[in-house]
Write an enzyme that holds these catalytic residues in place. Sequence first.
Site, PDB file in Angstrom:
ATOM      1  N   ARG A   1      -9.068  -4.606  -0.990  1.00 34.40           N
ATOM      2  CA  ARG A   1      -9.294  -3.530  -1.955  1.00 34.40           C
ATOM      3  C   ARG A   1     -10.101  -4.047  -3.137  1.00 34.40           C
ATOM      4  NH1 ARG A   1      -4.161  -0.657  -1.112  1.00 34.40           N
ATOM      5  NH2 ARG A   1      -3.294  -1.578   0.768  1.00 34.40           N
TER       6      ARG A   1
ATOM      7  N   ARG B   1      -0.303   1.571  10.715  1.00 31.30           N
ATOM      8  CA  ARG B   1      -1.611   1.953  10.224  1.00 31.30           C
ATOM      9  C   ARG B   1      -2.643   0.935  10.692  1.00 31.30           C
ATOM     10  NH1 ARG B   1      -2.441   3.130   3.842  1.00 31.30           N
ATOM     11  NH2 ARG B   1      -2.170   0.945   3.450  1.00 31.30           N
TER      12      ARG B   1
ATOM     13  N   ASP C   1      -6.706  -0.138  -6.701  1.00 29.20           N
ATOM     14  CA  ASP C   1      -5.982  -0.762  -5.579  1.00 29.20           C
ATOM     15  C   ASP C   1      -5.973   0.144  -4.356  1.00 29.20           C
ATOM     16  OD1 ASP C   1      -4.325   0.544  -7.684  1.00 29.20           O
ATOM     17  OD2 ASP C   1      -2.824   0.556  -6.102  1.00 29.20           O
ATOM     18  N   ASN C   2      -6.408   1.381  -4.516  1.00 27.84           N
ATOM     19  CA  ASN C   2      -6.470   2.294  -3.377  1.00 27.84           C
ATOM     20  C   ASN C   2      -7.900   2.507  -2.905  1.00 27.84           C
ATOM     21  OD1 ASN C   2      -3.713   2.596  -3.451  1.00 27.84           O
ATOM     22  ND2 ASN C   2      -3.761   4.454  -4.677  1.00 27.84           N
TER      23      ASN C   2
ATOM     24  N   GLY D   1       4.108  -3.436  -1.640  1.00 32.55           N
ATOM     25  CA  GLY D   1       5.516  -3.322  -2.020  1.00 32.55           C
ATOM     26  C   GLY D   1       6.373  -2.743  -0.917  1.00 32.55           C
ATOM     27  N   ARG D   2       5.713  -2.124   0.040  1.00 37.95           N
ATOM     28  CA  ARG D   2       6.487  -1.551   1.158  1.00 37.95           C
ATOM     29  C   ARG D   2       5.689  -1.605   2.455  1.00 37.95           C
ATOM     30  NH1 ARG D   2       6.278   4.931   0.620  1.00 37.95           N
ATOM     31  NH2 ARG D   2       4.287   5.137  -0.433  1.00 37.95           N
TER      32      ARG D   2
ATOM     33  N   GLY E   1       0.545  -5.419  -5.145  1.00 37.23           N
ATOM     34  CA  GLY E   1       0.760  -6.060  -3.845  1.00 37.23           C
ATOM     35  C   GLY E   1       1.444  -5.066  -2.932  1.00 37.23           C
TER      36      GLY E   1
ATOM     37  N   ASP F   1      12.305   0.392  -3.192  1.00 35.58           N
ATOM     38  CA  ASP F   1      13.152   0.114  -2.024  1.00 35.58           C
ATOM     39  C   ASP F   1      12.363  -0.344  -0.795  1.00 35.58           C
ATOM     40  OD1 ASP F   1      11.926   2.441  -1.267  1.00 35.58           O
ATOM     41  OD2 ASP F   1      13.759   3.610  -1.007  1.00 35.58           O
ATOM     42  N   GLY F   2      11.044  -0.344  -0.915  1.00 34.21           N
ATOM     43  CA  GLY F   2      10.215  -0.816   0.192  1.00 34.21           C
ATOM     44  C   GLY F   2      10.151   0.151   1.369  1.00 34.21           C
TER      45      GLY F   2
HETATM   46  P1  AMP Z   1       0.245   3.686  -4.090  1.00 32.04           P
HETATM   47  O1  AMP Z   1      -0.410   4.161  -5.339  1.00 32.04           O
HETATM   48  O2  AMP Z   1       1.114   4.702  -3.414  1.00 32.04           O
HETATM   49  O3  AMP Z   1      -0.728   3.106  -3.153  1.00 32.04           O
HETATM   50  O4  AMP Z   1       1.308   2.531  -4.497  1.00 32.04           O
HETATM   51  C1  AMP Z   1       1.138   1.698  -5.596  1.00 32.04           C
HETATM   52  C2  AMP Z   1       1.998   0.460  -5.480  1.00 32.04           C
HETATM   53  O5  AMP Z   1       3.388   0.787  -5.455  1.00 32.04           O
HETATM   54  C3  AMP Z   1       1.730  -0.378  -4.260  1.00 32.04           C
HETATM   55  O6  AMP Z   1       1.772  -1.714  -4.632  1.00 32.04           O
HETATM   56  C4  AMP Z   1       2.878  -0.017  -3.338  1.00 32.04           C
HETATM   57  O7  AMP Z   1       3.162  -1.053  -2.423  1.00 32.04           O
HETATM   58  C5  AMP Z   1       4.014   0.185  -4.330  1.00 32.04           C
HETATM   59  N1  AMP Z   1       5.079   1.063  -3.810  1.00 32.04           N
HETATM   60  C6  AMP Z   1       5.004   2.390  -3.540  1.00 32.04           C
HETATM   61  N2  AMP Z   1       6.171   2.859  -3.075  1.00 32.04           N
HETATM   62  C7  AMP Z   1       7.036   1.808  -3.020  1.00 32.04           C
HETATM   63  C8  AMP Z   1       8.411   1.629  -2.611  1.00 32.04           C
HETATM   64  N3  AMP Z   1       9.142   2.652  -2.161  1.00 32.04           N
HETATM   65  N4  AMP Z   1       8.940   0.396  -2.702  1.00 32.04           N
HETATM   66  C9  AMP Z   1       8.229  -0.633  -3.163  1.00 32.04           C
HETATM   67  N5  AMP Z   1       6.931  -0.549  -3.554  1.00 32.04           N
HETATM   68  C10 AMP Z   1       6.337   0.651  -3.484  1.00 32.04           C
HETATM   69 MG    MG Z   2      -1.849   1.871  -2.727  1.00 30.06          MG
END
Ligand code: AMP
Ligand code: MG
Length: 476
Positions: free
Chosen positions: A177, A170, A246-247, A87-88, A85, A119-120
Amino acid sequence: MTWLKHTYSQQLPKKFHSSQNPQPVAGAKMKLFNHSLVEELGVSAHFADDKDSLNYLSGNKVTPDSNPISQAYAGHQFGHFTQLGDGRAVLLGEMDTSKGLVDLQLKGSGQTPYSRGGDGRATYYSMLREYIISEAMHSLGIPTSRSLAVVKTKDKIFREQVNAGGVLSRVASSHIRVGTFEYARYFGEEGDLNALLLYTIKRHYPEVLDHQNHALGLLEVVMKKQLDLIVNWLRVGFIHGVMNTDNMSISGETIDYGPCAFMNTYHPATVFSSIDTQGRYAYANQPNIAYWNLRVFANALFPVIDKNEEAAKQKAEEVLNQYPAAFSREYFKMMGSKLGIVYQVERDRELIEECVGLLEKEKVDYTNFFTELRREGELIQTLRKNQTFDGWYKKWQVSRVKMANEMESEALMAKNNPVAIARNHIVEEVLKAAVDGEIKPLELLMEELSNPYQDSAKLQVVPAGFDAGYQTFCGT
Ligand code: AMP
Ligand code: MG
């Protein structure tokens, strides 16, 4: 004034999102704002007031009547299934634009129910980096999410060291996804998957409504879009770095710029991501991973393809089985165009394979090679001193102009080969300057990258040995 729509939260079951306001930031400063993007989308009026724009795009104020959400999804990360989900990130809403409905999302906007201990937040450095690369991809003519703005904050972001915070706004066709479908299938209830299927088709591919099997129709079109995207990445030497399901966007846009980078010296196994130790997401493995991800997508769709799982599997297989041949056809067509082969025949595949083999063996810069080949530049003169290369070169000269002339061939090469790409060493240089308080070099680079095919652009020479020590990082 209400200018944001909320079709995602209004038309999909509650399970797909959580209401979530962005968390305010300290000392917000607008550092980059993409004027040409708002003009292109016809939404300049919403950003006419600088103070409002800063408030909305930093997350310090929610637009009137808005209902921001974080989206729920799941995904296979390096092959392992997890619930995820935003997360940030928060989706502020959807803007009605000249390109239809597009998401306006803030990234780095604070914790959400999906933060899983994170930390979001995001660093100013990494949000600037996403801005540069995503806009460079757009200028290269490759489908991508866009970057509207970067706000710098006075919040302290703790990573390996203390960093300045950043919030990126963005814009994307949507943030649906492959992982959103996995979430619907494996965490949803009866009807959730079908609701997502219909919403997605209506939003992105209304023509699929005429298909007798909606889910199969969607699989077909997503496969085609994804294939085109990967072929484009290979064309310019782009390595996404973290092609987890998810990407992977259903709209066929490049999204979630993390440890991505452009390849300099040609090598199929090129990896820059610090965590990709097995080379799962290496340059030349991207078509295989896209295929793997499409299989995951198909699996998630089984219940809406056919109630009988065996029948669903078989129907999906018939679609998926077309991928390898379709990929190979499109790949050779693209490489043939890079080589200026106007009329391509089966035999040209050998010439292309031989060329790629020589680039690898001679450790040639991928981008500069094609530009120099078109210009008959110094690099080619040097390479021709090698007998094997010279043999290839002579065959190429014959192949490129069969039933066409040299001008047509040159034009094809100019159209398909960028002269300027976002070179890693230059990107890092301007990012360092920006983090140290000087944004001008970054702006100048963006200007240069906005016209990557222009003939006047200078060849970019990479400092010897730079790539060997270059690493990129996720989620910084
Ligand atoms: P990504 O592979 O960078 O697209 O991130 C994978 C997952 O980690 C996604 O659900 C993001 O929302 C979560 N995420 C990445 N960085 C953070 C962060 N600093 N705080 C909370 N969730 C994060
Ligand atoms: Mg992602």
